[in-house]
Enzyme design. Structure first.
Site, PDB file in Angstrom:
ATOM      1  CB  CYS A 125      -0.925   0.011   1.216  1.00  0.00           C
ATOM      2  SG  CYS A 125      -2.298   1.186   1.021  1.00  0.00           S
ATOM      3  CB  CYS A 127      -1.838   4.672   3.594  1.00  0.00           C
ATOM      4  SG  CYS A 127      -1.776   3.041   4.325  1.00  0.00           S
ATOM      5  CB  CYS A 135      -4.503   3.724  -0.063  1.00  0.00           C
ATOM      6  SG  CYS A 135      -4.984   3.532   1.665  1.00  0.00           S
ATOM      7  CE  LYS A 200      -7.927  -1.505   4.088  1.00  0.00           C
ATOM      8  NZ  LYS A 200      -6.521  -1.174   3.852  1.00  0.00           N
ATOM      9  NE  ARG A 222      -6.899   4.564   4.682  1.00  0.00           N
ATOM     10  CZ  ARG A 222      -5.859   5.392   4.741  1.00  0.00           C
ATOM     11  NH1 ARG A 222      -5.699   6.350   3.860  1.00  0.00           N
ATOM     12  NH2 ARG A 222      -4.976   5.259   5.718  1.00  0.00           N
ATOM     13  CD  GLU A 238     -14.065  -4.518  -4.700  1.00  0.00           C
ATOM     14  OE1 GLU A 238     -13.129  -5.060  -5.290  1.00  0.00           O
ATOM     15  OE2 GLU A 238     -14.178  -3.282  -4.608  1.00  0.00           O
ATOM     16  CE  LYS A 253      -7.727  -4.076   7.219  1.00  0.00           C
ATOM     17  NZ  LYS A 253      -6.734  -3.274   6.618  1.00  0.00           N
ATOM     18  CB  SER A 279      -5.727  -2.145  14.950  1.00  0.00           C
ATOM     19  OG  SER A 279      -6.482  -1.275  14.134  1.00  0.00           O
ATOM     20  CE1 TYR A 318      -1.739  -5.855  14.211  1.00  0.00           C
ATOM     21  CE2 TYR A 318      -4.135  -5.914  14.301  1.00  0.00           C
ATOM     22  CZ  TYR A 318      -2.972  -5.497  13.687  1.00  0.00           C
ATOM     23  OH  TYR A 318      -3.025  -4.746  12.543  1.00  0.00           O
TER      24      TYR A 318
END
Ligand code: PBG
Length: 330
Positions: A125, A127, A135, A200, A222, A238, A253, A279, A318
């Site tokens: 990406c 960004c 992005c 996404k 975005r 998509e 996502k 996150s 994570y």
């Protein structure tokens, strides 16, 4: 003879103890489902906790070795690399993103120099490399789709040259998978795969990541390139497009608020499906457990298992290392 009272069937018979529950279990989370994200920064001897993501760190290259050792020891099969360049490496066009000496490329080389056992994914990406944080390439506050494709293809090639096993385009530009696939093919990287961030969404759950990567856009948001959260049929389109363009693995996502999309994609597509436990999802569990309101380990395993039940083949999370530790204690 005793007359049989209702019910004939008692669902609880197959719940009576662990052994029978184990026998009838339909889905199981294992370490083989997990991909661990790493944030790599310039400098030396850096292991800096990200404030909005407790126990997730910015690592300098010299600290990657112990990270890799941990993953090998735990048996986590994959990791995804996010290079976080210093601000002096950011510019309007994000050209440092395809510098062979950039932080992401050096991180990939470092990891591959340590082991070939892990599958190395690299986020593709702009960004974190653009000064404005979008992005893609920007003209008069518009993100230019087609100009960005060339840049993404160059970034992907530079990651492949550094040794990435899979490149993972996350910019949500139309045609990005095709552009990357053809760049890889014409440079003899036919064996480097593409895990595409296909569906996404334009989500509020990315907040802590943007703190970690310093990648919030300076102007606007975005919403003109990432998916609109209320839509689900569009996710199927998509996914289909990315498969036609050559994606090997597709992704939904975020994951938690999009379980229906995960389920629908898994039922309609036979490509491997990754989901990103992002996150904000991580931070919510961490924060609630710090307050003592939820039991962290149990709720984390329940969440990750939910993604499996919905149809995920692999989960970027994570919690990858902690999940394996918990699973081995069960
Ligand atoms: C890069 C990218 C983002 C995430 C992964 N790759 C941020 C964004 O789109 O703003 C988010 C991951 C997370 O929140 O954990 N475009």
């Amino acid at each position: 003879m005793r007359t049989i009272k209702y019910p004939n069937y008692r669902a609880r018979r197959t719940r009576a103890k662990n052994s029978i529950r184990n026998l009838v279990r339909e889905n199981e989370l294992t370490k083989n489902d997990l991909i661990h994200p790493v944030f790599v920064v310039e400098g030396e001897d850096i292991k800096r906790e990200i404030p909005s993501m407790p126990e997730v760190y910015h690592l300098s290259l010299d600290n990657l070795e112990s990270e890799v050792e941990d993953l090998l020891e735990l048996g986590v099969p994959g990791l995804v690399v996010f290079g976080v360049p210093d601000s002096e490496h950011r510019c309007p066009e994000g050209t440092k993103a395809y510098d062979s000496e950039g932080i992401t490329q050096r991180a990939i080389r470092k990891i591959k120099g340590l082991t070939d056992k892990l599958t190395v994914f690299s986020d593709v990406c702009l960004c974190t490399y653009t000064s404005h944080g979008h992005c893609g390439s920007v003209r008069e506050e518009r993100v230019m789709n087609d100009r960005t494709l060339d840049l993404l293809a160059r970034i992907a090639l530079s990651h492949a040259e550094a040794g990435a096993d899979f490149v993972a385009p996350s910019a949500m530009m139309d045609g990005q998978v095709r552009a990357i696939r053809s760049e890889l093919e014409s440079n003899d990287f036919e064996n480097v795969g593409i895990m595409s961030y296909s569906a996404k969404y334009h989500s509020n759950f990315y907040g802590p990541f943007r703190d970690a990567a310093d990648s919030s856009p300076d102007f606007g948001d975005r919403s003109k390139y990432q998916m609109d959260p209320p839509n689900h049929k569009e996710a199927l389109r998509e996914i289909e497009l990315d498969i036609k363009e050559g994606a090997d693995i597709v992704m939904v996502k975020p994951a938690l608020a999009y379980m229906d999309v995960i389920k629908e994609v898994s039922e309609n597509c036979d490509h491997p499906l990754a989901v990103y436990n992002v996150s904000g999802e991580y931070a919510m569990i961490k924060a609630a457990s710090e307050k003592g309101w939820v039991k962290e380990e149990a709720i984390m395993l329940e969440t990750l298992t939910g993604f499996k039940r919905a149809g995920a083949d692999m989960i970027l999370t994570y919690y990858a290392k902690e999940a394996v530790e918990c699973l081995s204690e069960l």
